[in-house]
Design a protein around this motif. Structure first.
Motif, PDB file in Angstrom:
ATOM      1  N   ARG A  76      39.039   8.979  75.574  1.00  0.00           N
ATOM      2  CA  ARG A  76      38.926   9.173  74.122  1.00  0.00           C
ATOM      3  C   ARG A  76      39.687   8.091  73.360  1.00  0.00           C
ATOM      4  O   ARG A  76      39.191   7.543  72.370  1.00  0.00           O
ATOM      5  CB  ARG A  76      39.440  10.566  73.746  1.00  0.00           C
ATOM      6  CG  ARG A  76      39.593  10.767  72.243  1.00  0.00           C
ATOM      7  CD  ARG A  76      39.814  12.209  71.869  1.00  0.00           C
ATOM      8  NE  ARG A  76      40.908  12.841  72.557  1.00  0.00           N
ATOM      9  CZ  ARG A  76      42.207  12.660  72.265  1.00  0.00           C
ATOM     10  NH1 ARG A  76      42.552  11.818  71.313  1.00  0.00           N
ATOM     11  NH2 ARG A  76      43.138  13.324  72.919  1.00  0.00           N
ATOM     12  N   ARG A  77      40.883   7.755  73.816  1.00  0.00           N
ATOM     13  CA  ARG A  77      41.690   6.754  73.128  1.00  0.00           C
ATOM     14  C   ARG A  77      41.085   5.351  73.293  1.00  0.00           C
ATOM     15  O   ARG A  77      41.222   4.496  72.411  1.00  0.00           O
ATOM     16  CB  ARG A  77      43.125   6.806  73.610  1.00  0.00           C
ATOM     17  CG  ARG A  77      43.766   8.174  73.382  1.00  0.00           C
ATOM     18  CD  ARG A  77      45.271   8.131  73.407  1.00  0.00           C
ATOM     19  NE  ARG A  77      45.798   7.590  72.160  1.00  0.00           N
ATOM     20  CZ  ARG A  77      47.088   7.621  71.837  1.00  0.00           C
ATOM     21  NH1 ARG A  77      47.967   8.172  72.665  1.00  0.00           N
ATOM     22  NH2 ARG A  77      47.512   7.107  70.703  1.00  0.00           N
ATOM     23  N   ALA A  78      40.406   5.121  74.399  1.00  0.00           N
ATOM     24  CA  ALA A  78      39.719   3.839  74.574  1.00  0.00           C
ATOM     25  C   ALA A  78      38.586   3.689  73.566  1.00  0.00           C
ATOM     26  O   ALA A  78      38.344   2.601  73.036  1.00  0.00           O
ATOM     27  CB  ALA A  78      39.187   3.715  75.997  1.00  0.00           C
ATOM     28  N   ILE A  79      37.883   4.777  73.296  1.00  0.00           N
ATOM     29  CA  ILE A  79      36.833   4.745  72.272  1.00  0.00           C
ATOM     30  C   ILE A  79      37.446   4.510  70.894  1.00  0.00           C
ATOM     31  O   ILE A  79      37.003   3.636  70.136  1.00  0.00           O
ATOM     32  CB  ILE A  79      36.027   6.062  72.285  1.00  0.00           C
ATOM     33  CG1 ILE A  79      35.197   6.162  73.561  1.00  0.00           C
ATOM     34  CG2 ILE A  79      35.119   6.164  71.054  1.00  0.00           C
ATOM     35  CD1 ILE A  79      34.505   7.495  73.729  1.00  0.00           C
ATOM     36  N   ALA A  80      38.485   5.279  70.560  1.00  0.00           N
ATOM     37  CA  ALA A  80      39.112   5.171  69.236  1.00  0.00           C
ATOM     38  C   ALA A  80      39.712   3.790  68.999  1.00  0.00           C
ATOM     39  O   ALA A  80      39.719   3.302  67.867  1.00  0.00           O
ATOM     40  CB  ALA A  80      40.186   6.245  69.089  1.00  0.00           C
ATOM     41  N   GLY A  81      40.198   3.164  70.057  1.00  0.00           N
ATOM     42  CA  GLY A  81      40.847   1.871  69.914  1.00  0.00           C
ATOM     43  C   GLY A  81      39.910   0.688  69.894  1.00  0.00           C
ATOM     44  O   GLY A  81      40.359  -0.448  69.684  1.00  0.00           O
TER      45      GLY A  81
END
Length: 269
Positions: free
Chosen positions: A205-210
C-alpha cells in the motif's frame, strides 16, 4: 482437499440470503451477536438464526461461541468472498464516487482488497486506462476493457485473498509514477493511523501511495476501530478520502489542514 473446501466456502458465500448478509454486517460492526437477540431482531425462531449463522461459519466468515457468534480470531482477515459481500452497498457508492474523479487516458495503481476492485469495476465509461495492480480481481476486470492496458507484478498468489504480495510487488510499483493510486486499508485507529493485517500488505500500500501523483483512500465506516494490527501511514497523508460516512471530527479537520479532500457518499448502512 483444502482446495475443494475453499471452493465450497466461496460457493456458500455466493448463495447467502439477504438476512444472512445483514447478520454478517451487524456482527462485523459489533464484533459479536447473541442468537436470541438476532432472533428477536428478525422476528424468527432461534433455530432459524442458528441455520443462518451456521452457513456463515461454514464459509469462515464468522465463528460460533457459546450462545452466539463472533468474528474469526483477531489478527486474521475474512476470506475475500466474505469481505466482498460485506457492506456491498457502501462499497459500490464509494466506487461510483471514485469513478467520478477519474478521466480517460490516465494511469492508476490499484491495491489489494474488495473496495478497490469495486472502484476499478465502476470505471466502465473511461477509455485508454493503464492499470498497475497486485489485485487479481482488478486485473481480471481490467482485462475485459478493450482499450485498457494491464500490468501485474510477479510473485506468489494468496488464493484466499486473490492478490500478490512481497518485495517484488513493492519494487514493481516503485518502477512507475502513475497519475492515481487507489487503495483501501484493513482498519483505521482512533488517531488516524492506517492499519493492515500483515507487513507485506502495508508495504504494498505504501509503495502505491509513494509512487502516484494523487493518492485516493477508499474507506467504509466499518474500518474505524477495526482490530487490524500492523501500522503503516496516516489518514492525513492521503490526498483524497472517499468514505460512506463523515470522518471523526478531529481527523476531518487534520486532513483538511494538510490540504486533503474528502468525499462522503452518504450510503446508509
Amino acid at each position: 482437499m483444502p482446495g475443494r473446501k475453499r471452493q465450497q466456502d466461496l460457493g456458500n458465500m455466493a448463495s447467502l440470503s439477504e438476512r444472512q448478509r445483514d447478520i454478517l454486517g451487524r456482527v462485523r460492526a459489533a464484533g459479536h451477536a447473541e442468537i436470541g437477540a438476532l432472533a428477536r431482531l428478525y422476528d424468527v425462531s432461534p433455530q432459524t438464526i442458528r441455520r443462518d449463522v451456521n452457513a456463515l461459519c461454514a464459509a469462515d466468515a464468522l465463528r460460533r461461541v457459546h450462545g452466539g457468534v463472533e468474528l474469526p480470531r483477531q489478527g486474521a482477515n475474512l476470506h475475500y468472498a466474505s469481505r466482498r459481500s460485506l457492506n456491498e452497498g457502501a462499497k459500490r457508492a464509494i466506487a461510483e464516487a471514485f469513478a467520478a474523479l477519474i478521466p480517460s487516458g490516465v494511469s492508476l495503481a490499484a491495491s489489494i482488497g474488495t473496495t478497490p476492485s469495486y472502484a476499478i469495476q465502476a470505471l466502465e465509461g473511461q477509455r485508454d486506462l493503464t492499470i498497475l495492480t497486485n489485485n487479481l480481481n482488478v486485473a481480471i476486470c481490467a482485462c475485459d476493457r478493450e482499450s485498457w492496458q494491464v500490468q501485474l507484478p510477479g510473485g506468489t498468489v494468496r488464493p484466499d485473498d486473490r492478490d500478490i504480495l512481497g518485495p517484488g510487488v513493492e519494487a514493481f510499483f516503485a518502477r512507475y509514477q502513475v497519475d492515481f493510486g487507489v487503495f483501501g486499508v484493513g482498519g483505521v485507529a482512533e488517531d488516524g493511523t492506517l492499519l493492515d493485517f500483515t507487513e507485506e500488505e502495508v508495504a504494498a500500500r505504501r509503495a502505491i501511495a509513494g509512487n502516484c501523483r494523487r493518492s485516493v483512500l477508499l474507506l467504509d465506516r466499518t474500518k474505524f476501530g477495526r482490530p487490524a494490527h500492523v501500522r503503516g501511514g496516516h489518514l492525513t497523508e492521503v490526498d483524497h478520502v472517499i468514505c460512506d460516512a463523515p470522518l471523526p471530527g478531529a481527523l476531518a479537520a487534520a486532513l483538511a489542514a494538510r490540504g486533503g479532500e474528502m468525499t462522503i457518499t452518504g450510503e446508509a448502512q
